[in-house]
Each structure stands twice: as C-alpha cells, then as structure tokens.
Design a protein around this motif. Sequence first.
Motif, PDB file in Angstrom:
ATOM      1  N   SER A  41       0.947  -1.291  -0.101  1.00 18.74           N
ATOM      2  CA  SER A  41      -0.034   0.120   0.008  1.00 18.74           C
ATOM      3  C   SER A  41       0.727   1.359   0.010  1.00 18.74           C
ATOM      4  O   SER A  41       0.518   2.473  -0.736  1.00 18.74           O
ATOM      5  CB  SER A  41      -0.937  -0.035   1.161  1.00 18.74           C
ATOM      6  OG  SER A  41      -0.225  -0.129   2.529  1.00 18.74           O
ATOM      7  N   GLN A  44       2.202   1.822  -3.701  1.00 23.11           N
ATOM      8  CA  GLN A  44       1.048   2.236  -4.420  1.00 23.11           C
ATOM      9  C   GLN A  44       0.769   3.456  -3.914  1.00 23.11           C
ATOM     10  O   GLN A  44       0.624   4.442  -5.292  1.00 23.11           O
ATOM     11  CB  GLN A  44      -0.292   1.241  -4.121  1.00 23.11           C
ATOM     12  CG  GLN A  44      -1.215   1.480  -4.992  1.00 23.11           C
ATOM     13  CD  GLN A  44      -2.387   0.775  -5.054  1.00 23.11           C
ATOM     14  OE1 GLN A  44      -2.852   0.205  -4.118  1.00 23.11           O
ATOM     15  NE2 GLN A  44      -3.109   0.488  -6.326  1.00 23.11           N
ATOM     16  N   ARG A  45       0.647   4.063  -2.885  1.00 16.76           N
ATOM     17  CA  ARG A  45       0.333   5.309  -2.593  1.00 16.76           C
ATOM     18  C   ARG A  45       1.614   6.359  -3.028  1.00 16.76           C
ATOM     19  O   ARG A  45       1.374   7.358  -3.911  1.00 16.76           O
ATOM     20  CB  ARG A  45       0.247   5.679  -0.951  1.00 16.76           C
ATOM     21  CG  ARG A  45      -0.289   6.935  -0.677  1.00 16.76           C
ATOM     22  CD  ARG A  45      -0.518   6.861   0.857  1.00 16.76           C
ATOM     23  NE  ARG A  45      -0.090   6.076   1.926  1.00 16.76           N
ATOM     24  CZ  ARG A  45      -0.719   4.924   2.253  1.00 16.76           C
ATOM     25  NH1 ARG A  45      -2.039   4.556   1.614  1.00 16.76           N
ATOM     26  NH2 ARG A  45      -0.148   4.017   3.163  1.00 16.76           N
ATOM     27  N   ARG A  51      -2.833  -1.512  -9.388  1.00 23.25           N
ATOM     28  CA  ARG A  51      -2.437  -2.572  -8.354  1.00 23.25           C
ATOM     29  C   ARG A  51      -1.891  -3.524  -9.136  1.00 23.25           C
ATOM     30  O   ARG A  51      -0.901  -4.549  -8.749  1.00 23.25           O
ATOM     31  CB  ARG A  51      -3.795  -2.953  -7.593  1.00 23.25           C
ATOM     32  CG  ARG A  51      -4.314  -1.891  -6.559  1.00 23.25           C
ATOM     33  CD  ARG A  51      -5.427  -2.493  -6.002  1.00 23.25           C
ATOM     34  NE  ARG A  51      -5.248  -3.768  -5.249  1.00 23.25           N
ATOM     35  CZ  ARG A  51      -4.713  -3.722  -3.804  1.00 23.25           C
ATOM     36  NH1 ARG A  51      -4.258  -2.754  -3.246  1.00 23.25           N
ATOM     37  NH2 ARG A  51      -4.510  -5.011  -3.092  1.00 23.25           N
ATOM     38  N   TYR A  78      -0.165  -9.318   6.187  1.00 20.20           N
ATOM     39  CA  TYR A  78       0.503  -8.719   5.184  1.00 20.20           C
ATOM     40  C   TYR A  78       2.010  -8.986   4.954  1.00 20.20           C
ATOM     41  O   TYR A  78       2.535  -9.287   5.966  1.00 20.20           O
ATOM     42  CB  TYR A  78       0.553  -6.830   5.267  1.00 20.20           C
ATOM     43  CG  TYR A  78      -1.087  -6.376   5.071  1.00 20.20           C
ATOM     44  CD1 TYR A  78      -1.763  -6.433   3.975  1.00 20.20           C
ATOM     45  CD2 TYR A  78      -1.634  -6.343   6.614  1.00 20.20           C
ATOM     46  CE1 TYR A  78      -3.258  -6.028   3.992  1.00 20.20           C
ATOM     47  CE2 TYR A  78      -2.978  -5.854   6.368  1.00 20.20           C
ATOM     48  CZ  TYR A  78      -3.671  -5.698   5.182  1.00 20.20           C
ATOM     49  OH  TYR A  78      -4.938  -5.509   5.161  1.00 20.20           O
TER      50      TYR A  78
END
Length: 153
Positions: A41, A44-45, A51, A78
């Motif tokens: 995450s 990605q941010r 994704r 995760y």
Amino acid sequence: MSVRQPLNAEPCPVARSVDVMGDRWSLLIVRDAFDGMRRFSDFQRSLGVARNILSDRLKKLVDAGILQTEAAAEGSAYQAYVLTPRGESLFPVVLALRQWGEAQLFAPGEAHSLLIDSRTGQPVPSMRVLDAQGQELQPAQTVVRKLDADDAA
C-alpha cells in the motif's frame, strides 16, 4: 522479426541489467525501498501505479532476487518487501540516476529532493568514475572487451 533472447542468453551486462531493472516502475520501487518503504500500500500510494502493475513488478523484483518478502508484523497477513544484498547493490545505480537528474533535468533554483549523508548531514558528493590510479575516467578512455567463458572464469 527478431526474437528477444532470454535473459541468461544475453552476452551484454547492460542488456541483462535493463531486462531486470529497465522499466520505470521497477526503478521507482527500488528507489522507494531505499527510502524505507516496505508495504504494498505504501508503494502504491507513493507511485500511483495500478495494483496489477505494482503486483507484477514486485513479483519480478522478488524473482530476480532484488527484493524479498517477509511478514510485515507478527500476526499480520501482510507481506513486507525488503531489499536483498543484490538489491542494496543497486544503490550506486539509483544514486547515479538521481545525480544525473539533479544536474540535467532541473532549472537552476527549481525545487527538487536532495540525498543527504545521515552521518554528516551533508549532501552526498557527486559520483565520479575513476581509473586504477584514482583519476577521473572519461567515456572516450574506455573500450568494451568481449569475454568468452574461459576469460570470464
């Protein structure tokens, strides 16, 4: 139409390197990993990448031995992505690209990031290619010599 040679059949080290690291997302993932990012995450941010593309590039970097996965935290489902020694050896490559970009792609006075030596608080000095005597080496002073298997051993 020529068929692309597989990675392990390519005799040029630059071509093999580009095959592994020559795409925008792979280089930026490694850059972010050097900056301490570990979670999907967070990558990605930071990157704003889809994704599926991020997942594909992370898998390729893991398969190439650049990143490895580990549990993000005890009891967490995760994964964390961390640089391997092979990945950490890309530091001079990322630094060279950073310094080239600082020198060539920004107008004087234009805002940009700067890499700082955390031990001294000073900017990291510009990289230079040196010869065996410590003198700066220019591109015209080099030549590529092809090695066969006997030479490379």
